[in-house]
Design a protein around this motif. Structure first.
Motif, PDB file in Angstrom:
ATOM      1  N   GLU A 281       1.152  -1.207   0.331  1.00  0.00           N
ATOM      2  CA  GLU A 281       0.106   0.376  -0.189  1.00  0.00           C
ATOM      3  C   GLU A 281       0.318   1.142   0.059  1.00  0.00           C
ATOM      4  OE1 GLU A 281      -0.724  -0.003   5.174  1.00  0.00           O
ATOM      5  OE2 GLU A 281      -2.306  -0.298   3.627  1.00  0.00           O
ATOM      6  N   SER A 282       0.517   2.139  -0.404  1.00  0.00           N
ATOM      7  CA  SER A 282       1.052   3.199  -0.285  1.00  0.00           C
ATOM      8  C   SER A 282       2.185   4.292   1.250  1.00  0.00           C
ATOM      9  CB  SER A 282      -0.075   4.983  -0.658  1.00  0.00           C
ATOM     10  OG  SER A 282       0.498   6.377   0.054  1.00  0.00           O
ATOM     11  N   GLY A 283       3.041   4.210   0.980  1.00  0.00           N
ATOM     12  CA  GLY A 283       3.657   4.437   2.548  1.00  0.00           C
ATOM     13  C   GLY A 283       4.676   3.863   3.052  1.00  0.00           C
ATOM     14  N   ALA A 284       4.522   2.236   2.139  1.00  0.00           N
ATOM     15  CA  ALA A 284       5.011   0.532   2.988  1.00  0.00           C
ATOM     16  C   ALA A 284       6.508   1.067   2.053  1.00  0.00           C
ATOM     17  CB  ALA A 284       3.864  -0.654   2.329  1.00  0.00           C
ATOM     18  N   GLY A 285       6.422   1.601   1.588  1.00  0.00           N
ATOM     19  CA  GLY A 285       8.899   1.828   0.951  1.00  0.00           C
ATOM     20  C   GLY A 285       8.876   0.785  -0.365  1.00  0.00           C
ATOM     21  N   LYS A 286       7.582   0.911  -0.815  1.00  0.00           N
ATOM     22  CA  LYS A 286       7.961   0.053  -2.444  1.00  0.00           C
ATOM     23  C   LYS A 286       9.121   0.976  -3.185  1.00  0.00           C
ATOM     24  CE  LYS A 286       3.917   1.021  -3.746  1.00  0.00           C
ATOM     25  NZ  LYS A 286       3.751   1.497  -3.208  1.00  0.00           N
ATOM     26  N   THR A 287       9.072   2.582  -2.832  1.00  0.00           N
ATOM     27  CA  THR A 287      10.246   3.037  -3.824  1.00  0.00           C
ATOM     28  C   THR A 287      11.441   2.968  -3.347  1.00  0.00           C
ATOM     29  OG1 THR A 287       9.050   4.606  -4.843  1.00  0.00           O
ATOM     30  CG2 THR A 287      11.200   5.642  -4.454  1.00  0.00           C
ATOM     31  N   GLU A 288      11.915   3.039  -1.958  1.00  0.00           N
ATOM     32  CA  GLU A 288      13.407   3.345  -1.428  1.00  0.00           C
ATOM     33  C   GLU A 288      13.472   1.556  -1.475  1.00  0.00           C
ATOM     34  OE1 GLU A 288      15.026   5.115   0.357  1.00  0.00           O
ATOM     35  OE2 GLU A 288      13.013   6.965  -0.469  1.00  0.00           O
ATOM     36  N   SER A 289      12.530   0.669  -1.672  1.00  0.00           N
ATOM     37  CA  SER A 289      13.642  -0.956  -1.150  1.00  0.00           C
ATOM     38  C   SER A 289      13.672  -0.980  -3.225  1.00  0.00           C
ATOM     39  CB  SER A 289      12.409  -1.683  -0.830  1.00  0.00           C
ATOM     40  OG  SER A 289      11.415  -1.932  -0.090  1.00  0.00           O
ATOM     41  N   THR A 290      13.241  -0.408  -4.189  1.00  0.00           N
ATOM     42  CA  THR A 290      13.368  -0.725  -5.079  1.00  0.00           C
ATOM     43  C   THR A 290      15.154   0.269  -4.867  1.00  0.00           C
ATOM     44  OG1 THR A 290      11.265  -0.921  -6.280  1.00  0.00           O
ATOM     45  CG2 THR A 290      13.423  -0.104  -7.787  1.00  0.00           C
ATOM     46  N   LYS A 291      15.106   1.136  -4.549  1.00  0.00           N
ATOM     47  CA  LYS A 291      16.851   2.115  -4.841  1.00  0.00           C
ATOM     48  C   LYS A 291      17.699   0.835  -4.209  1.00  0.00           C
ATOM     49  CE  LYS A 291      15.334   6.291  -2.498  1.00  0.00           C
ATOM     50  NZ  LYS A 291      15.517   7.224  -2.477  1.00  0.00           N
ATOM     51  N   LEU A 292      17.129   0.347  -2.816  1.00  0.00           N
ATOM     52  CA  LEU A 292      18.672  -0.326  -1.978  1.00  0.00           C
ATOM     53  C   LEU A 292      18.582  -1.836  -2.510  1.00  0.00           C
ATOM     54  CD1 LEU A 292      16.800  -0.493   1.645  1.00  0.00           C
ATOM     55  CD2 LEU A 292      18.399   0.909   0.528  1.00  0.00           C
ATOM     56  N   ILE A 293      17.748  -2.391  -3.453  1.00  0.00           N
ATOM     57  CA  ILE A 293      17.747  -3.349  -4.599  1.00  0.00           C
ATOM     58  C   ILE A 293      18.881  -2.825  -5.516  1.00  0.00           C
ATOM     59  CG2 ILE A 293      16.849  -5.101  -6.018  1.00  0.00           C
ATOM     60  CD1 ILE A 293      14.641  -5.482  -4.414  1.00  0.00           C
ATOM     61  N   MET A 294      18.899  -1.971  -6.068  1.00  0.00           N
ATOM     62  CA  MET A 294      18.988  -0.926  -7.675  1.00  0.00           C
ATOM     63  C   MET A 294      20.222  -1.174  -7.123  1.00  0.00           C
ATOM     64  SD  MET A 294      17.205  -1.742  -9.787  1.00  0.00           S
ATOM     65  CE  MET A 294      18.197  -1.183 -11.247  1.00  0.00           C
ATOM     66  N   GLN A 295      20.964  -0.462  -5.737  1.00  0.00           N
ATOM     67  CA  GLN A 295      22.282  -0.512  -5.331  1.00  0.00           C
ATOM     68  C   GLN A 295      23.016  -1.815  -5.601  1.00  0.00           C
ATOM     69  OE1 GLN A 295      20.779   2.318  -2.158  1.00  0.00           O
ATOM     70  NE2 GLN A 295      20.649   3.714  -2.935  1.00  0.00           N
ATOM     71  N   TYR A 296      22.105  -2.866  -4.500  1.00  0.00           N
ATOM     72  CA  TYR A 296      22.966  -3.842  -4.302  1.00  0.00           C
ATOM     73  C   TYR A 296      23.708  -4.577  -5.611  1.00  0.00           C
ATOM     74  CZ  TYR A 296      23.578  -8.954  -3.351  1.00  0.00           C
ATOM     75  OH  TYR A 296      23.798 -10.080  -3.582  1.00  0.00           O
ATOM     76  N   LEU A 297      22.761  -3.919  -6.708  1.00  0.00           N
ATOM     77  CA  LEU A 297      22.506  -5.080  -7.943  1.00  0.00           C
ATOM     78  C   LEU A 297      23.863  -4.282  -9.082  1.00  0.00           C
ATOM     79  CD1 LEU A 297      19.231  -5.566  -9.449  1.00  0.00           C
ATOM     80  CD2 LEU A 297      20.813  -7.237  -8.449  1.00  0.00           C
ATOM     81  N   ALA A 298      23.894  -2.544  -8.367  1.00  0.00           N
ATOM     82  CA  ALA A 298      25.690  -1.891  -8.628  1.00  0.00           C
ATOM     83  C   ALA A 298      26.774  -2.634  -7.807  1.00  0.00           C
ATOM     84  CB  ALA A 298      25.306  -0.930  -8.335  1.00  0.00           C
ATOM     85  N   ALA A 299      26.741  -3.128  -6.914  1.00  0.00           N
ATOM     86  CA  ALA A 299      27.680  -3.342  -6.090  1.00  0.00           C
ATOM     87  C   ALA A 299      28.169  -4.487  -6.383  1.00  0.00           C
ATOM     88  CB  ALA A 299      27.399  -3.566  -4.363  1.00  0.00           C
ATOM     89  N   ILE A 300      27.621  -5.003  -6.534  1.00  0.00           N
ATOM     90  CA  ILE A 300      28.400  -6.894  -6.832  1.00  0.00           C
ATOM     91  C   ILE A 300      28.523  -7.193  -8.591  1.00  0.00           C
ATOM     92  CG2 ILE A 300      26.263  -8.051  -5.373  1.00  0.00           C
ATOM     93  CD1 ILE A 300      24.899  -9.102  -7.218  1.00  0.00           C
ATOM     94  N   ASN A 301      27.979  -5.785  -8.854  1.00  0.00           N
ATOM     95  CA  ASN A 301      28.333  -5.975 -10.959  1.00  0.00           C
ATOM     96  C   ASN A 301      29.764  -6.062 -10.302  1.00  0.00           C
ATOM     97  OD1 ASN A 301      28.009  -5.249 -13.068  1.00  0.00           O
ATOM     98  ND2 ASN A 301      28.366  -2.941 -13.028  1.00  0.00           N
ATOM     99  N   LYS A 302      30.302  -7.860 -11.756  1.00  0.00           N
ATOM    100  CA  LYS A 302      31.722  -7.727 -12.197  1.00  0.00           C
ATOM    101  C   LYS A 302      32.146  -6.793 -13.031  1.00  0.00           C
ATOM    102  CE  LYS A 302      30.516 -12.309 -10.282  1.00  0.00           C
ATOM    103  NZ  LYS A 302      31.148 -13.969 -10.420  1.00  0.00           N
ATOM    104  N   SER A 303      31.539  -5.370 -13.914  1.00  0.00           N
ATOM    105  CA  SER A 303      32.090  -4.957 -15.196  1.00  0.00           C
ATOM    106  C   SER A 303      32.651  -3.957 -14.743  1.00  0.00           C
ATOM    107  CB  SER A 303      31.054  -4.812 -15.541  1.00  0.00           C
ATOM    108  OG  SER A 303      31.375  -3.433 -16.234  1.00  0.00           O
ATOM    109  N   SER A 304      33.977  -4.352 -15.686  1.00  0.00           N
ATOM    110  CA  SER A 304      35.281  -3.297 -14.677  1.00  0.00           C
ATOM    111  C   SER A 304      35.091  -1.543 -15.471  1.00  0.00           C
ATOM    112  CB  SER A 304      36.553  -3.615 -16.092  1.00  0.00           C
ATOM    113  OG  SER A 304      35.739  -3.618 -17.029  1.00  0.00           O
TER     114      SER A 304
END
Length: 239
Positions: free
Chosen positions: A17-40
């Motif tokens: 529902e609105s205010g549950a934290g969907k936007t912030e959760s998405t940002k955290l997931i994208m930050q995690y994927l960027a952190a484990i990225n193996k690209s040079s």
């Protein structure tokens, strides 16, 4: 790791529902994927992360329940090759278009309008004819032009930086800000009823707002006024 071992696409569904934290959760997931990225190269991951400030500015707004509520849905695809991020694609849908013209009490229009007004220099605001948010019908209906949880001026600086990282050209950015400013001026246009015998018509009573809108949209004020005050019907006849 599971995706690499299985060799199959993986999907994460974020709902609530609105205010549950969907936007912030998405940002955290994208930050995690960027952190484990193996690209040079960090350019692609940086661009993926910097897309978020742009999406928030243009698609998020203050509601009664949430100061940074996403008013649209999005589907993000991140492409991997051998553990390295090679690209991404964001598909948006169901943008709340009605918010542009009307906001409920205690709510705001989309962040971008307030960020422009607070973050632009005096010279830039003069160029686009921008004043305080309270002067615009599309921004003052909710009675909340400023909110303590957001620094609109700082958000605008970050937005411009993000757009530059995403390779927006100066001319493209100027065109975007011109259209957004024109929307605010169009919302301030007032009409009066003119009667000639049995015929009635509308005329623009505050011509200065019309002229500024036309200038920003790069159209003639006469054609813009005609488009706003005349109704056209196209009738096709089939035999």
């Amino acid at each position: 790791m599971s995706m690499q071992k299985a060799g199959k696409n993986q999907c994460i569904v974020i709902s609530g529902e609105s205010g549950a934290g969907k936007t912030e959760s998405t940002k955290l997931i994208m930050q995690y994927l960027a952190a484990i990225n193996k690209s040079s190269s960090n350019l692609i991951t940086e661009q993926i992360l910097e897309a978020n400030p742009v999406l928030e500015s243009f698609g998020n707004a203050k509601t009664i329940r949430n100061d940074n509520s996403s008013r649209f849905g999005k589907y993000i695809e991140v492409y991997f090759t051998n553990g390295s991020i090679t690209g991404a694609k964001t598909t948006d849908y169901l943008l709340e278009k009605s918010r542009i013209a009307h906001q409920a009490p205690g709510e705001r229009n989309y962040h971008i309008f307030y960020e422009m007004i607070e973050g632009m220099s005096e010279g830039e605001k003069a160029k686009y004819g921008l004043r305080h948010a309270s002067n615009y019908r599309y921004l003052n209906q909710g009675g909340s032009p400023q909110i303590s949880s957001r620094q609109d001026a700082e958000s605008f600086i970050r937005l411009v930086s993000a757009m530059e990282i995403l390779k927006f050209q100066p001319a493209e950015m100027e065109a975007i800000f011109s259209v957004l400013s024109a929307v605010l001026h169009l919302g301030n246009i007032k009409f009066t009823l003119s009667q000639h015998g049995r015929e009635e018509s509308l005329i623009v009573s505050n011509v200065q707002e019309l002229r500024k809108s036309a200038q920003l949209l790069m159209v003639s004020s006469e054609k813009l006024e005609k488009a706003m005050t005349h109704k056209f019907m196209r009738v096709s006849i089939r035999f």
